[in-house]
Structure formats: structure tokens, C-alpha cells
Design an enzyme around this catalytic site. Structure first.
Site, mmCIF file in Angstrom:
data_model
loop_
_atom_site.group_PDB
_atom_site.id
_atom_site.type_symbol
_atom_site.label_atom_id
_atom_site.label_comp_id
_atom_site.label_asym_id
_atom_site.label_seq_id
_atom_site.Cartn_x
_atom_site.Cartn_y
_atom_site.Cartn_z
ATOM 1 N N ARG A 37 0.703 -1.486 0.260
ATOM 2 C CA ARG A 37 0.073 -0.258 -0.326
ATOM 3 C C ARG A 37 1.111 1.219 -0.019
ATOM 4 N NH1 ARG A 37 -5.324 -1.119 3.483
ATOM 5 N NH2 ARG A 37 -6.426 -2.627 2.018
ATOM 6 N N LYS A 201 -20.466 -15.516 4.255
ATOM 7 C CA LYS A 201 -21.944 -14.659 3.912
ATOM 8 C C LYS A 201 -22.512 -14.501 2.552
ATOM 9 C CE LYS A 201 -21.730 -14.869 9.040
ATOM 10 N NZ LYS A 201 -22.144 -13.200 10.145
ATOM 11 N N GLY A 354 -10.168 -8.053 0.049
ATOM 12 C CA GLY A 354 -8.833 -8.302 0.964
ATOM 13 C C GLY A 354 -8.566 -9.568 1.200
ATOM 14 N N GLY A 377 -14.019 -3.114 1.091
ATOM 15 C CA GLY A 377 -14.303 -2.605 0.921
ATOM 16 C C GLY A 377 -15.343 -1.817 -0.118
HETATM 17 P P1 AMP Z 1 -15.820 -12.243 3.149
HETATM 18 O O1 AMP Z 1 -15.218 -11.962 4.445
HETATM 19 O O2 AMP Z 1 -17.553 -12.660 3.196
HETATM 20 O O3 AMP Z 1 -15.476 -12.346 1.362
HETATM 21 O O4 AMP Z 1 -15.701 -13.615 3.895
HETATM 22 C C1 AMP Z 1 -14.846 -14.324 3.545
HETATM 23 C C2 AMP Z 1 -14.125 -15.662 5.093
HETATM 24 O O5 AMP Z 1 -14.881 -16.266 4.063
HETATM 25 C C3 AMP Z 1 -12.234 -16.164 4.693
HETATM 26 O O6 AMP Z 1 -12.004 -15.811 6.001
HETATM 27 C C4 AMP Z 1 -13.148 -18.168 4.485
HETATM 28 O O7 AMP Z 1 -12.682 -18.619 5.583
HETATM 29 C C5 AMP Z 1 -14.760 -17.527 4.469
HETATM 30 N N1 AMP Z 1 -15.671 -18.852 4.487
HETATM 31 C C6 AMP Z 1 -14.938 -19.002 3.014
HETATM 32 N N2 AMP Z 1 -15.906 -20.691 2.861
HETATM 33 C C7 AMP Z 1 -17.009 -20.570 3.881
HETATM 34 C C8 AMP Z 1 -16.734 -21.630 4.730
HETATM 35 N N3 AMP Z 1 -17.697 -22.696 3.548
HETATM 36 N N4 AMP Z 1 -17.952 -22.087 5.535
HETATM 37 C C9 AMP Z 1 -17.072 -21.074 7.150
HETATM 38 N N5 AMP Z 1 -16.183 -20.049 6.378
HETATM 39 C C10 AMP Z 1 -15.553 -19.979 4.891
#
Ligand code: AMP
Length: 399
Positions: A37, A201, A354, A377
Site C-alpha cells: 500500500r 455470508k 482483501g 470494502g
Molecule cells: P468475506 O469476508 O465474506 O469475503 O468472507 C471471507 C471468509 O469466508 C474467509 O475468511 C473464509 O475463511 C470464509 N469462508 C469461505 N468459505 C467458507 C465456508 N464454507 N465456511 C465458513 N467460512 C468460509
């Protein structure tokens, strides 16, 4: 959309305030572990030095509680800037106190002053006008080169822009590049346009999904969020991550994709484990046969192959979110295979977020991607179709 850019305004021999994003990772001894960065801000800084400007740099770092906290000091950044630029960096003791304003006032051509963490002042996150006015009083020209915080209405990003007219405020080289890439990919993609959406999620990416569906030709869903969709289709998902309340939304999204002729892909097999643990026993199962007491933590090899095939004719790929818990080696294979597939495609490949940026660095595919966004973000906000407060003030025309 046309941005006012630093190269199009007169900055010669002026005092320039540059809002950077120096929120770099550090270890427990305050050593910078990744200075990307800082390096990506150098283009704009060097351009100002070459134009005989005096330069005031500002950034946030971490989340201090509105007061001085040594752990969140930008002193290590000053050191690294000194190493990279090979010149003295005047490190301010604070943000807008009298002594700092005085140093800023007498700054000479080519000299650089780095302010302390702007979040030491609570006015920063409150988008406070008075704080912004003090920041603005230091300079003739305002430059925003901090894409990573441009989705936040904070004083050094938003309120400060009111103190400069269009000839005295502009985007730095880094911000301009980020915005151009995302604007182009979302509004004028070369087709087929495929989006890969993963991560934990559905709730975090719901708006992005709604905004992407009418624009893409195919959408590939992986990661934890896939299980809410699989459950919506009637699959047993065991103890996998699920957002029950979003099942109706998941059905709506699948229906919307169908109505618009968008090809909608979900994993066909998963790596399931008995617990969320790198030491847990894991096995490969089809999406139809996830045992009740197991949870899906990665996409399986058949899904990785299916997704790679779906990418084969793509001319544009936008990827946000890992396919599994890539932080644990055992559940990183699906994301790694997909990373290699994206990297070897002939499409324009844009990676945002990220985690996904971190992932493609780990897989060694970083240099094969067309563009990796520095802001998680902010890039998601752009994919969601939102106006970024820090960018809005720098737009000349909105076409
Ligand atoms: P996000 O911040 O929503 O992009 O989520 C990223 C995070 O999702 C990472 O830290 C992954 O470890 C988690 N992740 C990906 N697949 C799964 C899964 N099947 N179950 C739980 N966490 C997950």
C-alpha cells in the site's frame, strides 16, 4: 464518468495534501509485513516532488479510540517512506495541533510531512467540518489517493473536499486507476462476463449479487454463502454456514438469474469436516450427500473443474470472495484451483476484496491477474452500484 485527475490540474510549486491509505499489516513488534500500500502511493508522491510541491501526507491506521495509541502510530510508515523515497520524512506528533500546522506552513518544495493517524482525532470518522477545515487549511490542493477508504464519509476523504474547487482537488494516480477499472468492468465488460462470488455470508454480498445479476452472463457461487443457496434448493447442508432468514432472497436471486438468462452455478461437491478446525477429519462428498453432523468448508474437485470450464469462454472475470476457508491448508484447494484457472484464462481478470487479493498472492497467481484492487470494502461498494463519498466530489461528468 470522468474523474478530475492530478495530471489535469496545475500543481506546480503548490502545497499538496494527499490522503493515502497506509493501513498496512504489521506484526506484534510494529514491523511492516507488507508494504504494497505504501509502494502504490509512490507514483503520486513522486509526481508531486517532481513538480516542486511541498507535500502533506495523511492516512488512518487501525482503529485507535480517538486518542494517541502508540500501536496505531504512523511512525513505522514514515521510516518505510524514508527508505523507499531516500529522503527525509518529517513525522508530525499529532494531526492538526498548532505545532503541526506550523511545520506544514513552512514546508519547502520537495519536503514531505506525514501527519499522525487521522483517526487519533474523533472528527475524522464523524466527518466533522471543523476538523476537515483544519486539515484543509494546511494546503492549496487536495488529492485523494486512498481508494480503500473512499466508501467512507470521513473528514479527510469527504468533508475536506468542500474546501477546494475543481481546479484544486483531484484523484491521485492509484485512485484513478482503481475507479477506471471497476467502472469499465461493471459498465462496459467484454462478454461473456463471468462473476465469481464467494466468502462467508450471503448477507455481506446480497446487494452486490442483485447489482451483478443483470450485468453478467454467468455467476459462480462458492464459499460459505453457497450453502444458503443449496439449502434453498432443498439440499441437506449439515452444520454448514447458513443464513436461514435469507433463504427467500436466495430463491429470488436464482429466479432473477433464470429470468434474465444468466447461467447460475453452485458447487456440486464439497470438502466437509466434522468441525471448523484445521485438524478436523475431512472428506469429499457430493452436494447431495452432506452428512447431518458435518460442515462444508471448501468446494470439491468436481466443482473446481466445473467452474474452470465455465470460465473457459470468459472475456471478463470479476472475482470477489474465496471458495472455502482458504486460511487452513486443508480447505484451500478449491480456491487455489480456481485461482489458477482465473490466472490462466485470456480474459480481463479483476480481483477485489482483501481476502481474495490475499489468496491470489498465496497461490502465486498475483502477477497473472489483470488488476487486483487494494480496497475490499470500497470495491464491494462499487460492485453494489453505490456512489463512493470520496469519489463523488472528484467527478467532472457522470455519463
Ligand atoms: P468475506 O469476508 O465474506 O469475503 O468472507 C471471507 C471468509 O469466508 C474467509 O475468511 C473464509 O475463511 C470464509 N469462508 C469461505 N468459505 C467458507 C465456508 N464454507 N465456511 C465458513 N467460512 C468460509
Amino acid at each position: 464518468m470522468k474523474l478530475q485527475e492530478i495530471k489535469n490540474i496545475d500543481i506546480f510549486a503548490k502545497k499538496i495534501f494527499i490522503r493515502c491509505d497506509f493501513n498496512v499489516p504489521m506484526d506484534e513488534y510494529n514491523n511492516i509485513t507488507d508494504d504494497r500500500r505504501i509502494k502504490s502511493a509512490l507514483n503520486t508522491i513522486r509526481y508531486c516532488i517532481d513538480n516542486d510541491c511541498s507535500i502533506i501526507l495523511a492516512s488512518h491506521f487501525g482503529r485507535p479510540k480517538d486518542k494517541y495509541d502508540e500501536k496505531c502510530s504512523l511512525k513505522p510508515v514514515a521510516k518505510r517512506l524514508h527508505t523507499l523515497l531516500k529522503q527525509e520524512i518529517k513525522m508530525a506528533k499529532n494531526v492538526v495541533q498548532e505545532d503541526t500546522l506550523k511545520v506544514a506552513k513552512y514546508l519547502q518544495a520537495g519536503e514531505i510531512l506525514l501527519l499522525e493517524n487521522v483517526r487519533y482525532n474523533k472528527g475524522e470518522t464523524l466527518n466533522d467540518k471543523e476538523f476537515a477545515s483544519k486539515l484543509a487549511s494546511m494546503a492549496d490542493v487536495y488529492i485523494n489517493d486512498a481508494f480503500g477508504v473512499s466508501h467512507r464519509a470521513h473528514a479527510s476523504v469527504d468533508a475536506i473536499t468542500k474546501h477546494f474547487d475543481m481546479q484544486h482537488r483531484a484523484a491521485g494516480f492509484l485512485l484513478a486507476k482503481e475507479i477506471k477499472f471497476f467502472h469499465h468492468i461493471v459498465h462496459k465488460p467484454k462478454r461473456p462476463f463471468v462473476s465469481i462470488v464467494g466468502g462467508s455470508k450471503v448477507s455481506g454480498k446480497l446487494q452486490a449479487l442483485y447489482n451483478l445479476i443483470p450485468k453478467v452472463d454467468k455467476i459462480l457461487i462458492g464459499g460459505g454463502m453457497a450453502f444458503t443457496f443449496l439449502k434453498a434448493l432443498g439440499h441437506e447442508i449439515g452444520k454448514s454456514l447458513v443464513e436461514e432468514d435469507l433463504i427467500p432472497e436466495a430463491i429470488k436471486i436464482i429466479q432473477e438469474a433464470k429470468n434474465l438468462g444468466v447461467k447460475f452455478y453452485l458447487p456440486v461437491d464439497v470438502v466437509a469436516a466434522t468441525s471448523f478446525d484445521s485438524e478436523a477429519i475431512a472428506k469429499l462428498v457430493t452436494a447431495q450427500e452432506i452428512p447431518k453432523d458435518w460442515m462444508g468448508l471448501d468446494i470439491g474437485p468436481a466443482s473446481a473443474l466445473l467452474f474452470a470450464q465455465a470460465l473457459e469462454d470468459a472475456n471478463t472475470i470479476l472475482w470477489n470472495g474465496p471458495m472455502g476457508v482458504y486460511e487452513m491448508d486443508k480447505f484451500a484447494k478449491g480456491s487455489t484451483k480456481l485461482s489458477h484457472a482465473v490466472a490462466s484464462s485470456y480474459a480481463t481478470t479483476v480481483v477485489g476484496g482483501g481476502d481474495t487479493a490475499d489468496l491470489v498472492r498465496r497461490t502465486g497467481d498475483e502477477d497473472e491477474m489483470t488488476f487486483i484492487s487494494t480496497g475490499g470494502g470500497a470495491s464491494l461498494a462499487l460492485i453494489e452500484g453505490k456512489d463512493l463519498p470520496g469519489v463523488k466530489a472528484l467527478v467532472i461528468e457522470d455519463k
